[in-house]
Design a protein around this motif. Structure first.
Motif, short mmCIF file in Angstrom:
data_model
loop_
_atom_site.label_atom_id
_atom_site.label_comp_id
_atom_site.label_asym_id
_atom_site.label_seq_id
_atom_site.Cartn_x
_atom_site.Cartn_y
_atom_site.Cartn_z
N ALA A 77 0.84 -1.20 0.00
CA ALA A 77 0.00 0.00 0.00
C ALA A 77 0.87 1.25 0.00
O ALA A 77 0.55 2.23 -0.68
CB ALA A 77 -0.94 0.00 1.20
N ARG A 78 1.98 1.22 0.74
CA ARG A 78 2.89 2.38 0.75
C ARG A 78 3.54 2.57 -0.61
O ARG A 78 3.69 3.69 -1.08
CB ARG A 78 3.93 2.23 1.86
CG ARG A 78 3.31 2.34 3.26
CD ARG A 78 4.33 2.58 4.36
NE ARG A 78 5.48 1.70 4.33
CZ ARG A 78 5.56 0.53 4.97
NH1 ARG A 78 4.54 0.10 5.70
NH2 ARG A 78 6.65 -0.19 4.91
N ARG A 79 3.92 1.48 -1.27
CA ARG A 79 4.50 1.59 -2.62
C ARG A 79 3.48 2.14 -3.62
O ARG A 79 3.80 2.98 -4.46
CB ARG A 79 5.02 0.24 -3.09
CG ARG A 79 6.36 -0.13 -2.48
CD ARG A 79 7.00 -1.32 -3.19
NE ARG A 79 6.15 -2.51 -3.19
CZ ARG A 79 6.08 -3.39 -2.19
NH1 ARG A 79 6.80 -3.24 -1.11
NH2 ARG A 79 5.29 -4.44 -2.30
N GLU A 80 2.24 1.67 -3.51
CA GLU A 80 1.19 2.19 -4.39
C GLU A 80 0.96 3.68 -4.15
O GLU A 80 0.75 4.45 -5.09
CB GLU A 80 -0.10 1.40 -4.20
CG GLU A 80 -0.03 -0.01 -4.76
CD GLU A 80 -1.23 -0.87 -4.39
OE1 GLU A 80 -2.15 -0.38 -3.68
OE2 GLU A 80 -1.25 -2.05 -4.80
N ALA A 81 1.01 4.08 -2.90
CA ALA A 81 0.86 5.49 -2.57
C ALA A 81 2.01 6.32 -3.14
O ALA A 81 1.81 7.43 -3.62
CB ALA A 81 0.76 5.68 -1.06
N GLN A 82 3.21 5.76 -3.12
CA GLN A 82 4.35 6.45 -3.72
C GLN A 82 4.14 6.63 -5.22
O GLN A 82 4.48 7.69 -5.77
CB GLN A 82 5.65 5.69 -3.45
CG GLN A 82 6.09 5.74 -2.02
CD GLN A 82 7.26 4.81 -1.74
OE1 GLN A 82 7.59 3.94 -2.54
NE2 GLN A 82 7.88 5.00 -0.59
N GLN A 83 3.58 5.65 -5.87
CA GLN A 83 3.29 5.76 -7.30
C GLN A 83 2.23 6.84 -7.56
O GLN A 83 2.30 7.57 -8.54
CB GLN A 83 2.84 4.40 -7.87
CG GLN A 83 3.96 3.39 -7.94
CD GLN A 83 5.13 3.91 -8.76
OE1 GLN A 83 4.99 4.37 -9.88
NE2 GLN A 83 6.32 3.85 -8.17
N GLN A 84 1.25 6.94 -6.65
CA GLN A 84 0.24 7.99 -6.78
C GLN A 84 0.88 9.37 -6.62
O GLN A 84 0.55 10.30 -7.36
CB GLN A 84 -0.88 7.80 -5.75
CG GLN A 84 -1.96 8.85 -5.82
CD GLN A 84 -2.69 8.86 -7.15
OE1 GLN A 84 -3.00 7.83 -7.71
NE2 GLN A 84 -2.94 10.05 -7.68
N MET A 85 1.80 9.50 -5.68
CA MET A 85 2.50 10.77 -5.50
C MET A 85 3.28 11.11 -6.76
O MET A 85 3.26 12.26 -7.22
CB MET A 85 3.44 10.71 -4.29
CG MET A 85 2.71 10.67 -2.97
SD MET A 85 3.83 10.42 -1.56
CE MET A 85 4.73 11.96 -1.59
N LEU A 86 3.95 10.13 -7.33
CA LEU A 86 4.71 10.35 -8.56
C LEU A 86 3.79 10.78 -9.70
O LEU A 86 4.14 11.66 -10.49
CB LEU A 86 5.49 9.09 -8.94
CG LEU A 86 6.41 9.22 -10.14
CD1 LEU A 86 7.45 10.32 -9.93
CD2 LEU A 86 7.08 7.88 -10.41
#
Length: 135
Positions: free
Chosen positions: A66-75
């Motif tokens: 979930a944290r990695r997916e959130a990082q992709q959303q930020m990107l």
């Protein structure tokens, strides 16, 4: 001494623009009209997505996935901001390539107005490994 232009970025329901104020007697001000994708509604949507993703990336109780997916959303938000706001403004100022050897990037002063204050205008410089723009 010229310390760089001040760039105001605003967004309304019908569009957005970036008035640029410079210490230049021949062209003290000009306005960059931003792409049609930049509206008040779009800025709020992207800013909310960024804030939500930022909370998720810093929440250790979230699973790593979930944290990695959130990082992709930020990107994704940073990329949208770069493509639609930051890059068009920098291009209009002639910041389209690396500075000459031994010289620094020219300074710009971002001054977001209204809902645009919720976006991280200064945080991303396009394709991280290949960009020729300043961050």
């Amino acid at each position: 001494m010229d310390r760089g232009p001040v760039i105001y970025v605003t967004a309304a329901e019908t569009g957005a623009h970036a008035p640029i104020v410079r210490n230049d007697p021949d062209e003290p001000t000009r306005t960059v009209h931003l792409p049609a994708a930049v509206t008040r509604k779009a800025v709020v949507k992207h800013a909310d997505a960024f804030r939500t993703a930022l909370r998720a990336t810093t929440n250790r109780q979230q699973p790593a996935r979930a944290r990695r997916e959130a990082q992709q959303q930020m990107l994704a938000v940073l990329t949208w901001t770069w493509t639609n706001i930051t890059e068009p403004v920098l291009d209009s100022l002639g910041h389209t390539g690396l500075p000459p050897e031994g010289q620094r990037w020219n300074r710009v002063w971002w001054c977001p107005v209204g809902v645009v204050t919720m976006l991280p205008l200064h945080e991303y410089n396009g394709a991280v490994s290949t960009s020729t723009h300043p961050s």
